[in-house]
Design a protein around this motif. Structure first.
Motif: not given
Length: 573
Positions: A337-343, A404-406, A423-431, A433-435
């Motif tokens: 899961y963590e590796s996929f987040i990085r991808s 997340v895909e949806e 702009h919203l993605e900047k409020e989270f630790s990563s894109p 994390a936002m989705y």
């Protein structure tokens, strides 16, 4: 004799070039061969009734991941209503399991494996009584069949054919009106990705380039809206790619779009320069990244320079003229899961126009299928044989990624919320994390798997923003307003946007002046101020008065043209 070539497509807009190619190659029997295209949205009864009415002596069906369940159901019922019909299957979903299909489906006559043009013609010769020429089923290469005693026989495979001998099937283009046109200028793939069946065919062949040019000109002349090249890696041969791209650039009439699947890291400077010179919307590129995990890439036998992919996609994006579609696959070996987040975050940073988050399909005949036990691969028995879990990824992880895909599909790939998301993605630790947070919000509010209108998606995103610690909620209302009116001239203003900041008097004065001067709306000279008001929209966003022109849209994003209205005499677009 009546021969019916049947295709069951995923959607009506899709076409099936395989059945048309078989008929064209067996042209000496064309008066006896009919084509029937159905979709998986039709009922089995509808398909059965139509086949019955056509009373075929031989029924051939093209089989793929998306239709094999339907094919099994249809072919199980056909012998009950047409007891004498001979049923043959072909296509990628049965080519690597022909004997298994015959053993599990006693009503089938045989399976055509691999390329079908020459095989189908020889079958037609056989059924037309040409045994006197020495042609019998046991001598037709590339088939698995049931002999007179009911035993399953597997004949030797057929050598690949010269691709230039495959007939052009779109001469009667009127038969494909409102359909996607699929075209191949090469067959086979130079790579050996373990999840893909294309890697099995190592004999990479190209259609004669002069023939390709002639056929491309046909599409351009007939103003076909889109042609999708099905070449597995279109740019694997530089001279071929340059010849095709140069031709469509030079002969473009501003209508036809061409879709190519490419390896971005193989694109050289000459190709990139040519691509950047093209008319916006002339081509679109699909780029399979699949993973940013180096160990995963090596394990699936994929060759890719990820840094080069990032550099090339950035160069193309700078041109502002080409839609780029990037793919990721969840469920590959060594990707947790963590590796996929990085991808995900790595590919997201490349700013593709679309990011497809797909899930591994464990295809029969692929190396991935052979190594399923080693990888702890659990996958569905039913097509498309999608991954359920691996040694590295649990089913709970798969569920989270599905959600997340949806969110990515609704909010990112629709391209309807670009300014808000930027702009919203900047409020989270990563894109990612936002989705992920957005998916959790949907789940907690009972909003998943519900059909929402497009306006409702704006409202939901606004409520999500309000529930999260953002710097300025009002600022996001402004970005949502901009995104909304860039796409649609919404006359019934959504409640969450609040009252318009453009008074009726201000709007009336503007349109009165514009109907006299046409300072911004060039080309609208034939319309009065009331018509101008209906066809455009005025909105104050972040302190600026913006005019949205819906007749003039961006060829790539479909956004309306926007003018910043002021009194300085400057026309700000």
């Amino acid at each position: 004799m009546k021969i019916l070539l049947a295709a069951i497509n995923a959607k009506y807009i899709h076409s099936n070039p395989a059945v048309y190619s078989l008929r064209a190659y067996a042209c000496k029997y064309k008066e006896e061969i009919r084509i029937a295209e159905y979709t998986i949205n039709q009922t089995i009864d509808e398909i059965l009734m139509d086949i019955y009415r056509q009373q075929p002596d031989i029924l051939c069906i093209s089989c793929y991941l998306w239709n094999i369940s339907y094919v099994r159901q249809v072919t199980a019922e056909i012998p009950k209503i047409l007891p004498d019909v001979r049923i043959w299957l072909g296509g990628p979903e049965v080519s690597f399991s022909g004997s298994g299909m015959l053993e599990s489906c006693p009503h089938l006559t045989g399976v055509m494996c691999g390329e079908g043009e020459e095989t189908f013609l020889e079958l037609m010769d056989y059924y037309h009584g040409q045994e006197e020429k020495g042609l019998s089923l046991d001598r037709i290469r590339g088939i698995v069949y049931r002999d007179d005693a009911g035993n399953v026989r597997v004949n030797p495979s057929r050598p690949v054919m010269d691709l230039s001998r495959v007939p052009f099937v779109y001469s009667h283009i009127e038969d494909f009106r409102n359909r996607i046109i699929y075209y191949e200028s090469s067959r086979g793939c130079p790579f050996s990705c373990s999840y893909c069946l294309s890697s099995i065919d190592k004999c990479l062949r190209f259609r004669d380039i002069e023939l390709v040019k002639k056929e491309l000109q046909f599409f351009i002349d007939h103003e076909v809206s889109q042609v999708k090249f099905v070449d597995r890696t279109f740019n694997c041969r530089h001279d071929h790619a340059m010849a095709v791209w140069s031709y469509i650039k030079e002969h473009d009439r501003g209508i036809t779009n061409f879709h190519f699947e490419v390896a971005a890291d193989l694109l050289n400077e000459e190709e990139i320069r040519l691509i950047r010179e093209m008319r916006p919307g002339l081509i679109q590129l699909e780029i399979g990244v699949q993973s940013a995990n180096g160990e995963t890439i090596r394990e699936i036998r994929r060759k890719m320079d990820l840094d080069r992919v990032g550099q090339v996609t950035a160069r193309i994006r700078e041109g502002g003229n080409v839609h780029q579609h990037l793919d990721l696959i969840a469920g590959l070996p060594y990707e947790d899961y963590e590796s996929f987040i990085r991808s995900f975050n790595c590919v997201y940073a490349m700013k593709p126009d679309q990011l497809q988050l797909g899930f591994l399909k464990v295809l029969k005949g692929s190396l991935m299928h052979d190594k399923a036990q080693e990888y702890g691969l659990i996958y569905q028995d039913r097509p498309p044989y999608e991954v359920l879990s691996t040694k590295w990824l649990s089913y709970e992880d798969i569920i989270r990624l599905k959600q997340v895909e949806e969110m990515v599909e609704v909010y990112y790939n629709s391209a309807q919320f670009r300014h808000t998301l930027d702009h919203l993605e900047k409020e989270f630790s990563s894109p990612f994390a936002m989705y992920e947070a957005l998916a959790l919000y949907y789940e907690s509010a009972g909003l998943l798997k519900v059909s929402h209108s497009r306006l409702a998606r704006y409202e939901i995103l606004y409520q999500f923003i309000r529930k999260h610690p953002v710097k300025n909620t009002e600022e996001y209302r402004e970005w949502l307003t901009l995104d909304l009116y860039l796409r649609d001239n919404v006359k019934n203003r959504p409640d969450f946007l609040g009252e318009s900041r453009v008074s009726r008097e201000e709007a009336s004065a503007f349109y009165k002046r514009e109907a006299e001067e046409f300072r911004y709306l060039k080309g609208y000279e034939g319309f009065d101020r009331n018509q101008l008001r209906k066809m455009t929209h005025l909105e104050r966003v972040r302190g600026r008065l913006l005019l949205f022109d819906y007749r003039s849209r961006n060829r790539l994003t479909n956004d309306a043209a926007v003018f910043c209205v002021d009194d300085s005499g400057n026309d700000g677009r």
